[in-house]
Design a protein around this motif. Structure first.
Motif, PDB file in Angstrom:
ATOM      1  N   TRP A   1       0.835  -1.201   0.000  1.00  0.00           N
ATOM      2  CA  TRP A   1       0.000   0.000   0.000  1.00  0.00           C
ATOM      3  C   TRP A   1       0.867   1.247   0.000  1.00  0.00           C
ATOM      4  O   TRP A   1       0.491   2.274  -0.584  1.00  0.00           O
ATOM      5  N   LEU A   2       2.036   1.207   0.630  1.00  0.00           N
ATOM      6  CA  LEU A   2       2.916   2.376   0.613  1.00  0.00           C
ATOM      7  C   LEU A   2       3.422   2.630  -0.808  1.00  0.00           C
ATOM      8  O   LEU A   2       3.485   3.786  -1.252  1.00  0.00           O
ATOM      9  N   ASP A   3       3.767   1.565  -1.530  1.00  0.00           N
ATOM     10  CA  ASP A   3       4.153   1.704  -2.939  1.00  0.00           C
ATOM     11  C   ASP A   3       3.014   2.312  -3.750  1.00  0.00           C
ATOM     12  O   ASP A   3       3.231   3.152  -4.625  1.00  0.00           O
ATOM     13  N   VAL A   4       1.802   1.850  -3.467  1.00  0.00           N
ATOM     14  CA  VAL A   4       0.619   2.332  -4.183  1.00  0.00           C
ATOM     15  C   VAL A   4       0.423   3.828  -3.951  1.00  0.00           C
ATOM     16  O   VAL A   4       0.182   4.599  -4.890  1.00  0.00           O
ATOM     17  N   VAL A   5       0.522   4.244  -2.694  1.00  0.00           N
ATOM     18  CA  VAL A   5       0.359   5.661  -2.368  1.00  0.00           C
ATOM     19  C   VAL A   5       1.445   6.483  -3.055  1.00  0.00           C
ATOM     20  O   VAL A   5       1.171   7.553  -3.624  1.00  0.00           O
ATOM     21  N   GLU A   6       2.676   6.001  -3.034  1.00  0.00           N
ATOM     22  CA  GLU A   6       3.776   6.724  -3.682  1.00  0.00           C
ATOM     23  C   GLU A   6       3.535   6.858  -5.182  1.00  0.00           C
ATOM     24  O   GLU A   6       3.727   7.940  -5.765  1.00  0.00           O
ATOM     25  N   ALA A   7       3.105   5.784  -5.831  1.00  0.00           N
ATOM     26  CA  ALA A   7       2.850   5.825  -7.271  1.00  0.00           C
ATOM     27  C   ALA A   7       1.699   6.768  -7.609  1.00  0.00           C
ATOM     28  O   ALA A   7       1.758   7.516  -8.594  1.00  0.00           O
ATOM     29  N   ALA A   8       0.652   6.733  -6.794  1.00  0.00           N
ATOM     30  CA  ALA A   8      -0.485   7.631  -7.032  1.00  0.00           C
ATOM     31  C   ALA A   8      -0.073   9.086  -6.826  1.00  0.00           C
ATOM     32  O   ALA A   8      -0.485   9.980  -7.585  1.00  0.00           O
ATOM     33  N   LEU A   9       0.750   9.340  -5.822  1.00  0.00           N
ATOM     34  CA  LEU A   9       1.260  10.690  -5.592  1.00  0.00           C
ATOM     35  C   LEU A   9       2.108  11.154  -6.779  1.00  0.00           C
ATOM     36  O   LEU A   9       2.063  12.330  -7.168  1.00  0.00           O
ATOM     37  N   TRP A  10       2.888  10.255  -7.348  1.00  0.00           N
ATOM     38  CA  TRP A  10       3.700  10.582  -8.526  1.00  0.00           C
ATOM     39  C   TRP A  10       2.820  11.054  -9.673  1.00  0.00           C
ATOM     40  O   TRP A  10       3.083  12.086 -10.293  1.00  0.00           O
ATOM     41  N   CYS A  11       1.770  10.319  -9.958  1.00  0.00           N
ATOM     42  CA  CYS A  11       0.843  10.696 -11.033  1.00  0.00           C
ATOM     43  C   CYS A  11       0.158  12.023 -10.728  1.00  0.00           C
ATOM     44  O   CYS A  11       0.015  12.883 -11.607  1.00  0.00           O
ATOM     45  N   PHE A  12      -0.266  12.185  -9.482  1.00  0.00           N
ATOM     46  CA  PHE A  12      -0.958  13.400  -9.076  1.00  0.00           C
ATOM     47  C   PHE A  12      -0.039  14.612  -9.174  1.00  0.00           C
ATOM     48  O   PHE A  12      -0.433  15.679  -9.672  1.00  0.00           O
ATOM     49  N   TRP A  13       1.190  14.474  -8.737  1.00  0.00           N
ATOM     50  CA  TRP A  13       2.128  15.583  -8.748  1.00  0.00           C
ATOM     51  C   TRP A  13       2.524  15.994 -10.174  1.00  0.00           C
ATOM     52  O   TRP A  13       2.612  17.177 -10.496  1.00  0.00           O
ATOM     53  N   HIS A  14       2.773  15.013 -11.011  1.00  0.00           N
ATOM     54  CA  HIS A  14       3.275  15.300 -12.353  1.00  0.00           C
ATOM     55  C   HIS A  14       2.178  15.654 -13.350  1.00  0.00           C
ATOM     56  O   HIS A  14       2.485  16.093 -14.461  1.00  0.00           O
ATOM     57  N   GLY A  15       0.931  15.493 -12.974  1.00  0.00           N
ATOM     58  CA  GLY A  15      -0.161  15.941 -13.825  1.00  0.00           C
ATOM     59  C   GLY A  15      -0.637  17.318 -13.387  1.00  0.00           C
ATOM     60  O   GLY A  15      -0.443  17.707 -12.244  1.00  0.00           O
ATOM     61  N   ASP A  16      -1.239  18.055 -14.305  1.00  0.00           N
ATOM     62  CA  ASP A  16      -1.755  19.379 -13.937  1.00  0.00           C
ATOM     63  C   ASP A  16      -3.270  19.460 -14.050  1.00  0.00           C
ATOM     64  O   ASP A  16      -3.859  20.532 -13.986  1.00  0.00           O
ATOM     65  N   SER A  17      -3.901  18.317 -14.206  1.00  0.00           N
ATOM     66  CA  SER A  17      -5.362  18.230 -14.234  1.00  0.00           C
ATOM     67  C   SER A  17      -5.738  16.790 -13.938  1.00  0.00           C
ATOM     68  O   SER A  17      -4.882  15.893 -13.973  1.00  0.00           O
ATOM     69  N   LEU A  18      -7.007  16.558 -13.665  1.00  0.00           N
ATOM     70  CA  LEU A  18      -7.454  15.195 -13.404  1.00  0.00           C
ATOM     71  C   LEU A  18      -7.154  14.302 -14.598  1.00  0.00           C
ATOM     72  O   LEU A  18      -6.653  13.188 -14.454  1.00  0.00           O
TER      73      LEU A  18
END
Length: 212
Positions: free
Chosen positions: A160-177
């Motif tokens: 789950w920690l890997d999952v949260v990190e990966a989701a944060l990566w996508c969220f940070w590097h995107g500028d919209s949903l």
């Protein structure tokens, strides 16, 4: 967004974020977890049920709505999130849910529309880091923003920690949903847990009605 979504729980930004990540067929399965609310049963294996219960728990325990002292409300928010994984959950997974609940609350209560507002919502203060009380050594790197520095090839989804990190990566590097969703496809294809956690983050930041 499907116009048939009703008010109440289905209108919560975190739930709307989850909904955006589901196919039409999969979205029909959201009804049962919403009916259960935060009363998630230990041993539940459905990732959708677990993440939906987390979304409802966070929405119900937002720190801008609590009548408790902030430090007690924060612990209730994080402890309740970790409890959704059950007593047998590893420390690393419990840390992941505690951290995710903390960040979602910060995003819901924070600013909108800028890179700085997003960073502020994803950066726990010293006091919040102490309250998090991470028990896994791997958690500290994620708290410090490993998802900002890593390349996509360095990310995984085993825990789950890997999952949260990966989701944060996508969220940070995107500028919209939508741009974050494209990154999800590039990163891990249709991995459900990463998609659902990304939906929570995106819902908190992009789909909230808060404008201040």
């Amino acid at each position: 967004m499907n116009s048939s979504l009703l008010s109440g729980q289905a209108a919560m930004p975190l739930i709307r974020g989850i909904y955006c990540q589901l196919s039409a067929e999969r979205a029909k399965e959201l009804t049962a977890p919403l009916a259960k609310g935060a009363f998630h049963q230990e041993g539940e294996t459905s990732m959708l049920a677990v993440v939906t219960a987390l979304a409802i728990h966070v929405e119900q325990h937002r720190l801008d709505c609590t009548s408790q002292p902030i430090y007690l409300g924060r612990e209730q928010l994080m402890a309740g999130a970790a409890d959704l994984l059950g007593e047998a959950a590893r420390f690393e997974d419990q840390d992941a849910f505690r951290l995710l609940a903390l960040l979602l609350d910060k995003l819901l209560r924070g600013g909108r529309g800028s890179r700085q507002a997003k960073l502020d919502g994803l950066t726990p203060s010293v006091m919040e880091q102490r309250a998090l009380a991470a028990r896994s050594p791997n958690t500290c790197a994620v708290v410090r923003g490993s998802w900002r520095r890593k390349s996509r090839n360095q990310l995984g989804h085993a825990s789950w920690l890997d999952v949260v990190e990966a989701a944060l990566w996508c969220f940070w590097h995107g500028d919209s949903l939508a741009s974050g969703e494209v990154l999800l496809g590039v990163l891990l294809g249709r991995d459900e847990r990463v998609r659902l956690v990304y939906g929570l983050l995106a819902g908190a930041f992009y789909l909230s009605d808060r404008t201040d």
